[in-house]
Design a protein around this motif. Structure first.
Motif, PDB file in Angstrom:
ATOM      1  N   ASP A  77       3.950  38.652  -1.304  1.00 24.51           N
ATOM      2  CA  ASP A  77       4.291  37.231  -1.356  1.00 24.51           C
ATOM      3  C   ASP A  77       3.310  36.443  -0.487  1.00 24.51           C
ATOM      4  O   ASP A  77       2.556  36.998   0.315  1.00 24.51           O
ATOM      5  CB  ASP A  77       5.731  37.018  -0.893  1.00 24.51           C
ATOM      6  CG  ASP A  77       6.732  37.779  -1.759  1.00 24.51           C
ATOM      7  OD1 ASP A  77       6.386  38.100  -2.908  1.00 24.51           O
ATOM      8  OD2 ASP A  77       7.834  38.073  -1.273  1.00 24.51           O
ATOM      9  N   GLN A  86       6.774  33.789  -4.284  1.00 26.49           N
ATOM     10  CA  GLN A  86       7.096  35.197  -4.495  1.00 26.49           C
ATOM     11  C   GLN A  86       6.243  35.735  -5.637  1.00 26.49           C
ATOM     12  O   GLN A  86       6.111  35.100  -6.678  1.00 26.49           O
ATOM     13  CB  GLN A  86       8.576  35.368  -4.829  1.00 26.49           C
ATOM     14  CG  GLN A  86       9.014  36.810  -4.958  1.00 26.49           C
ATOM     15  CD  GLN A  86      10.514  36.940  -5.155  1.00 26.49           C
ATOM     16  OE1 GLN A  86      11.219  35.928  -5.246  1.00 26.49           O
ATOM     17  NE2 GLN A  86      11.013  38.161  -5.218  1.00 26.49           N
ATOM     18  N   ALA A  87       5.643  36.888  -5.424  1.00 32.26           N
ATOM     19  CA  ALA A  87       4.712  37.437  -6.406  1.00 32.26           C
ATOM     20  C   ALA A  87       5.418  37.806  -7.710  1.00 32.26           C
ATOM     21  O   ALA A  87       6.388  38.560  -7.721  1.00 32.26           O
ATOM     22  CB  ALA A  87       4.015  38.655  -5.835  1.00 32.26           C
TER      23      ALA A  87
END
Length: 215
Positions: A77, A86-87
């Protein structure tokens, strides 16, 4: 869809080294036809999960003047300017682009920030990519598609050492690699250009360190 056979050609690298910074630039990393295919995919509805964030400046909420998206390995992230991202999991197209960028640059990346500049009114202000989770000397690979835009770099101590402003015109299908020390001494921006009417998508590949990434 972006596939591996899209990247059959090689490109010439232009190298710049200045006090406290260095970057490599491939103005035709992809030819126009291949770059067109990549841009069409990036702008295809549903291909990228674009978002419009808001930043707070002096008590006011101001919309970020571009759309963004953050993809990466699990747990990688990222946060900047008070915005937490957030990835999202890599999709096939971004995975292919990452592999080809890594092959060209010789550097590994585990995340990518995408910026969608809808026209010349969208921009990004002066900054350095120096967040703690990027490490002490982050290497940034910047891939550009769409309308050509001016990319400016300035040394943090330019008033002392007299270094002039650096200007690159980031071409459609170009690749820019900023070496690690650059983020410590140089800032960069993409200013507004009201005469630009076409869209531009930029992908900046990064490496998020697992022991320093944002929770």
């Amino acid at each position: 869809m972006i596939t591996a056979d899209l990247f059959a050609s090689t490109a010439t690298c232009e190298r710049t080294a200045l006090p406290g910074g260095a970057w490599d630039y491939w103005p035709a990393w992809l030819d126009a036809g291949r770059a067109d295919r990549c841009l069409a995919w990036l702008l295809q509805p549903g291909a990228i999960a674009w978002r419009r964030d808001v930043i707070r400046i002096q008590g006011r909420e101001i919309p970020v003047p571009r759309l963004t998206a953050w993809y990466g390995d699990a747990g990688r992230d990222y946060a900047y300017s008070g915005i937490a991202m957030q990835a999202l999991p890599w999709n096939r197209g971004l995975t292919t682009l990452r592999a080809k960028v890594e092959a060209t640059t010789g550097h590994a990346f585990n995340a990518v920030l995408l910026n969608f500049y809808r026209d010349g009114r969208d921009s990004v202000a002066w900054h350095a990519d120096d967040e703690p989770e990027l490490g002490a000397e982050p290497v940034i690979a910047s891939l550009s598609f769409g309308a050509e835009r001016d990319f400016l770099l300035r040394h943090r101590a330019r008033r002392v050492n007299g270094l002039p402003l650096q200007r690159l015109t980031l071409a459609h299908g170009s690749l820019l690699l900023m070496h690690g020390v650059t983020q410590r001494h140089w800032e960069h921006c993409l200013p507004k250009r009201t005469g630009v009417v076409g869209p531009r998508v930029n992908l900046t590949f990064r490496f998020i360190h697992p022991d320093q990434h944002t929770e």
